[in-house]
Design a protein around this motif. Structure first.
Motif, PDB file in Angstrom:
ATOM      1  N   ALA A  20      57.540 152.370  27.423  1.00  0.00           N
ATOM      2  CA  ALA A  20      56.171 152.401  27.939  1.00  0.00           C
ATOM      3  C   ALA A  20      55.441 151.092  27.631  1.00  0.00           C
ATOM      4  N   ILE A  21      55.633 150.563  26.441  1.00  0.00           N
ATOM      5  CA  ILE A  21      55.013 149.280  26.078  1.00  0.00           C
ATOM      6  C   ILE A  21      55.558 148.169  26.964  1.00  0.00           C
ATOM      7  N   ILE A  22      56.871 148.166  27.201  1.00  0.00           N
ATOM      8  CA  ILE A  22      57.458 147.157  28.080  1.00  0.00           C
ATOM      9  C   ILE A  22      56.869 147.272  29.484  1.00  0.00           C
ATOM     10  N   ALA A  23      56.726 148.487  30.006  1.00  0.00           N
ATOM     11  CA  ALA A  23      56.127 148.672  31.330  1.00  0.00           C
ATOM     12  C   ALA A  23      54.705 148.123  31.355  1.00  0.00           C
ATOM     13  N   PHE A  24      53.942 148.418  30.315  1.00  0.00           N
ATOM     14  CA  PHE A  24      52.574 147.890  30.238  1.00  0.00           C
ATOM     15  C   PHE A  24      52.592 146.365  30.205  1.00  0.00           C
ATOM     16  N   GLN A  25      53.453 145.785  29.407  1.00  0.00           N
ATOM     17  CA  GLN A  25      53.548 144.326  29.316  1.00  0.00           C
ATOM     18  C   GLN A  25      53.933 143.716  30.664  1.00  0.00           C
ATOM     19  N   ARG A  81      52.618 157.410  37.139  1.00  0.00           N
ATOM     20  CA  ARG A  81      53.493 156.808  36.119  1.00  0.00           C
ATOM     21  C   ARG A  81      53.826 155.377  36.524  1.00  0.00           C
ATOM     22  N   THR A  82      53.880 154.506  35.543  1.00  0.00           N
ATOM     23  CA  THR A  82      54.358 153.134  35.702  1.00  0.00           C
ATOM     24  C   THR A  82      55.543 153.010  34.766  1.00  0.00           C
ATOM     25  N   ILE A  83      56.729 152.701  35.331  1.00  0.00           N
ATOM     26  CA  ILE A  83      57.971 152.857  34.594  1.00  0.00           C
ATOM     27  C   ILE A  83      58.764 151.546  34.557  1.00  0.00           C
ATOM     28  N   HIS A  84      59.198 151.175  33.372  1.00  0.00           N
ATOM     29  CA  HIS A  84      60.075 150.033  33.130  1.00  0.00           C
ATOM     30  C   HIS A  84      61.406 150.253  33.837  1.00  0.00           C
ATOM     31  N   THR A  85      61.903 149.213  34.524  1.00  0.00           N
ATOM     32  CA  THR A  85      63.184 149.305  35.210  1.00  0.00           C
ATOM     33  C   THR A  85      63.901 147.973  35.155  1.00  0.00           C
ATOM     34  N   SER A  86      65.157 147.994  35.531  1.00  0.00           N
ATOM     35  CA  SER A  86      65.943 146.782  35.769  1.00  0.00           C
ATOM     36  C   SER A  86      66.649 146.983  37.100  1.00  0.00           C
ATOM     37  N   PRO A 133      72.366 153.364  30.239  1.00  0.00           N
ATOM     38  CA  PRO A 133      72.110 153.137  28.816  1.00  0.00           C
ATOM     39  C   PRO A 133      71.479 151.792  28.486  1.00  0.00           C
ATOM     40  N   ASP A 134      71.607 150.818  29.395  1.00  0.00           N
ATOM     41  CA  ASP A 134      71.048 149.480  29.145  1.00  0.00           C
ATOM     42  C   ASP A 134      70.049 149.161  30.248  1.00  0.00           C
ATOM     43  N   VAL A 135      68.772 149.064  29.884  1.00  0.00           N
ATOM     44  CA  VAL A 135      67.719 148.731  30.844  1.00  0.00           C
ATOM     45  C   VAL A 135      66.999 147.487  30.311  1.00  0.00           C
ATOM     46  N   PRO A 136      67.557 146.297  30.584  1.00  0.00           N
ATOM     47  CA  PRO A 136      66.915 145.080  30.100  1.00  0.00           C
ATOM     48  C   PRO A 136      65.605 144.809  30.842  1.00  0.00           C
ATOM     49  N   VAL A 137      64.855 143.826  30.386  1.00  0.00           N
ATOM     50  CA  VAL A 137      63.549 143.523  30.978  1.00  0.00           C
ATOM     51  C   VAL A 137      63.660 142.637  32.212  1.00  0.00           C
ATOM     52  N   VAL A 138      64.870 142.271  32.585  1.00  0.00           N
ATOM     53  CA  VAL A 138      65.116 141.404  33.746  1.00  0.00           C
ATOM     54  C   VAL A 138      66.083 142.105  34.700  1.00  0.00           C
ATOM     55  N   PRO A 139      66.188 141.636  35.956  1.00  0.00           N
ATOM     56  CA  PRO A 139      67.150 142.215  36.890  1.00  0.00           C
ATOM     57  C   PRO A 139      68.576 142.042  36.373  1.00  0.00           C
ATOM     58  N   ALA A 140      69.362 143.120  36.333  1.00  0.00           N
ATOM     59  CA  ALA A 140      70.706 143.040  35.770  1.00  0.00           C
ATOM     60  C   ALA A 140      71.704 143.994  36.417  1.00  0.00           C
ATOM     61  N   SER A 141      71.269 144.840  37.352  1.00  0.00           N
ATOM     62  CA  SER A 141      72.171 145.848  37.909  1.00  0.00           C
ATOM     63  C   SER A 141      72.968 145.287  39.088  1.00  0.00           C
ATOM     64  N   HIS A 142      73.790 146.137  39.659  1.00  0.00           N
ATOM     65  CA  HIS A 142      74.554 145.790  40.855  1.00  0.00           C
ATOM     66  C   HIS A 142      73.803 146.208  42.120  1.00  0.00           C
ATOM     67  N   CYS A 144      71.309 148.854  42.030  1.00  0.00           N
ATOM     68  CA  CYS A 144      70.564 150.085  41.740  1.00  0.00           C
ATOM     69  C   CYS A 144      69.327 149.794  40.893  1.00  0.00           C
ATOM     70  N   VAL A 145      68.555 150.839  40.659  1.00  0.00           N
ATOM     71  CA  VAL A 145      67.313 150.767  39.895  1.00  0.00           C
ATOM     72  C   VAL A 145      67.551 151.537  38.605  1.00  0.00           C
ATOM     73  N   ARG A 146      67.831 150.805  37.529  1.00  0.00           N
ATOM     74  CA  ARG A 146      68.141 151.415  36.236  1.00  0.00           C
ATOM     75  C   ARG A 146      66.881 151.943  35.556  1.00  0.00           C
ATOM     76  N   LEU A 147      67.028 153.121  34.949  1.00  0.00           N
ATOM     77  CA  LEU A 147      65.935 153.745  34.203  1.00  0.00           C
ATOM     78  C   LEU A 147      66.457 154.266  32.874  1.00  0.00           C
ATOM     79  N   THR A 148      65.570 154.353  31.882  1.00  0.00           N
ATOM     80  CA  THR A 148      65.944 154.955  30.606  1.00  0.00           C
ATOM     81  C   THR A 148      66.191 156.451  30.820  1.00  0.00           C
TER      82      THR A 148
END
Length: 171
Positions: A20-25, A81-86, A133-142, A144-148
């Motif tokens: 949640a803090i990452i999403a806010f940031q 909701r505002t959600i952190h993703t990669s 399991p890994d949702v970094p703060v930058v784009p990293a997937s193949h 898809c939209v990764r979520l915790t």
């Protein structure tokens, strides 16, 4: 402000609070470290709930903001909701456009990557929002939209087949 579901507001640190803090940031365009440091706390003091980027005031929809690496869950024109993703890395970007959820799968088998994708919400081709399991703060997937884990289940429950999904390159 919608960065945590009401059930997650418990006053304790943990993975959901960090996400949640990452999403806010990300929304505030601050350093993405997941720590409630002085700049993050100062921004929180005057923060308001995020607003949708696209138009529309009826029903539920998702907006995926590639530049901010965020998912906005919107109901009747209000971001709930505002959600952190990669999302997709440079070589395998997430497809930009307007789509609709075509399937929801508690466990979806990825043929090319030979892995299960829990709590998948598919919206174009083989691309979905899903737990990873890994949702970094930058784009990293193949693509898809990764979520915790907690956020993936929440998005799965929020979504319905036919619901609009808009992937935006800029916000």
């Amino acid at each position: 402000l919608g960065y945590l579901p009401p059930s997650g507001v418990d006053g304790r640190s943990g993975p959901a609070t960090t996400a949640a803090i990452i999403a806010f940031q990300k929304w505030q365009r601050l350093a993405r470290d997941g720590e409630p440091g002085p700049r993050t706390r100062a921004a929180l003091a005057t923060a308001t709930r995020p607003t949708p980027v696209g138009a529309g005031t009826r029903g539920r929809r998702l907006e995926i903001l590639l530049d901010r690496q965020l998912v906005l869950a919107i109901e009747n024109g209000v971001v709930v909701r505002t959600i952190h993703t990669s999302t997709g890395a440079a070589g395998t970007p997430t497809t930009v456009g307007t789509f609709a959820v075509y399937g929801k799968f508690q466990r979806w088998w990825s043929v090319p990557f030979r892995t299960w994708l829990p709590w998948s919400v598919a919206f174009v081709g083989g691309i979905a929002l899903h737990e990873y399991p890994d949702v970094p703060v930058v784009p990293a997937s193949h693509g898809c939209v990764r979520l915790t884990a907690g956020d993936a289940r929440w998005v799965y429950d929020f979504s319905s087949v036919g619901m609009p999904v808009r992937v935006l390159a800029t916000s």
